[in-house]
Design a protein around this motif. Structure first.
Motif, short mmCIF file in Angstrom:
data_model
loop_
_atom_site.label_atom_id
_atom_site.label_comp_id
_atom_site.label_asym_id
_atom_site.label_seq_id
_atom_site.Cartn_x
_atom_site.Cartn_y
_atom_site.Cartn_z
N LYS A 1 0.82 -1.20 0.00
CA LYS A 1 0.00 0.00 0.00
C LYS A 1 0.86 1.26 0.00
O LYS A 1 2.07 1.20 0.25
N ASN B 1 -1.18 -6.12 2.54
CA ASN B 1 -2.62 -6.34 2.52
C ASN B 1 -2.94 -7.80 2.19
O ASN B 1 -2.06 -8.67 2.27
N TYR B 2 -4.20 -8.06 1.82
CA TYR B 2 -4.61 -9.43 1.49
C TYR B 2 -3.74 -10.03 0.39
O TYR B 2 -3.32 -11.18 0.46
#
Length: 342
Positions: free
Chosen positions: A94, A100-101
């Motif tokens: 990010k 993140n996922y």
């Protein structure tokens, strides 16, 4: 709910490294683990646990490796992988530097392929995550982790639809809370137990026999009610229909199975011995229909495994039960006489 909760918390806590967050995350994990284990015990499920945090140490190395291959690019402050045919990028870092996922899923996929040497990895989530996993798999193919086409090793996403109430909306309790699986199992068992007592089994069987039978019928009914539907479509959940002894239900299949066990028990013969030494002659149409359907079993299992559709096996078993019941009930087949003479 717990799964999604500690997924989010684990990502936040490990990024910030705050001890308070870590303790809260560990406590939530332990509470979830304890409650889930109760359900898994009922269903006979055995897990080898590797939560998302297990893959956190591998994320930086995986992202670095993808970057060296030229797959990771800068985009509006974030680091992303562009996937051909999809108009949004797969964000792997990010803009604030956090993971993140996609970061976790790529690291997990790399680990399963390289450390565990998996041949076929199957991801089971709701259909809403189809595009996400499609992008992860395509990124893995660009990186050379997975081969092009349908060769091994391979990864597949198994999506599933929603369980609906009789009002056509998401299955919830009267106070609009999502129904917990443990409560669903309790209700199925209680209804099965009540039905057994109503049929007079409470006077014939011990309490232990009543409990074990209620477990088998109730839990089996819940499993079958879910598996018999195409996993990609939504379906309506109904307790009365689920526990019906007629139609495509677990109860109907269990009844056919009980009849078969009764034939074997009354024969007084060792089934394996009969299979090895006996001669099978299918003279009647109902006998031939049953025999021909049994021969299709291997093909049905192969189809279900290839397309990851359990309902194919359920359809086969339901049809088998119907064909067997017709065969069993036909006086010309003389099932009871044959059982006594085996």
């Amino acid at each position: 709910m717990y799964l999604y909760s500690f997924r989010l918390i684990s990502l936040c806590s490990f990024k910030g490294g705050e001890e308070k967050c870590r303790r809260a995350w560990a406590q939530i994990c332990e509470i979830s683990r304890t409650e889930f284990h109760k359900v898994y015990q009922r269903l006979g499920v055995h897990l080898e646990e590797k939560g998302e945090s297990f893959y956190n140490p591998y994320i930086p190395g995986v992202i670095e490796g993808l970057t060296k291959q030229g797959l990771v690019e800068e985009s509006q402050g974030a680091r992303v992988i562009f996937i051909e045919g999809i108009n949004i990028p797969l964000i792997v870092v990010k803009s604030d530097g956090g993971f993140n996922y996609a970061s976790t899923d790529l690291a997990a996929l790399w680990y399963r392929l390289n450390e565990e040497k998996a041949e076929w990895i199957i991801y089971v989530t709701d259909v809403g995550q189809q595009q996400h996993f499609d992008m992860v798999f395509k990124a893995a193919k660009r990186a050379g982790w997975l081969p092009q086409g349908d060769n091994y090793p391979k990864a597949s996403h198994v999506g599933f639809g929603l369980v609906l109430g009789e009002d056509g909306k998401r299955f919830r309790t009267r106070n609009t809370e999502v129904v917990r699986l443990v409560d669903l199992l309790d209700e199925a068992k209680n209804r099965s137990k009540a039905a057994l007592i109503e049929r007079g089994k409470g006077e014939e069987w011990t309490e232990e026999e009543i409990e074990s039978t209620a477990d088998a019928v109730g839990y089996g009914a819940v499993k079958y009610a879910d598996l018999k539907n195409n996993r990609l479509t939504n379906y309506t959940f109904n307790f009365d229909q689920m526990l019906n002894d007629k139609g495509n239900t677990a109860f109907y299949l269990l009844y056919a199975h009980a009849r078969i066990c009764s034939i074997i028990r009354r024969s007084g013969k060792d089934v394996e011995e009969v299979k090895n030494k006996g001669t099978l002659v299918l003279e009647h149409k109902d006998e031939r229909d049953l025999g021909l359907h049994l021969l299709q079993f291997a093909e049905v299992v192969e189809e279900a495994c290839t397309n990851l559709l359990p309902n194919v096996v359920c359809d086969y078993l339901y049809n088998l039960s119907e064909i067997f019941s017709k065969f069993y009930s036909n006086p010309e087949c003389k099932v009871k006489d044959v059982a006594m003479k085996l």
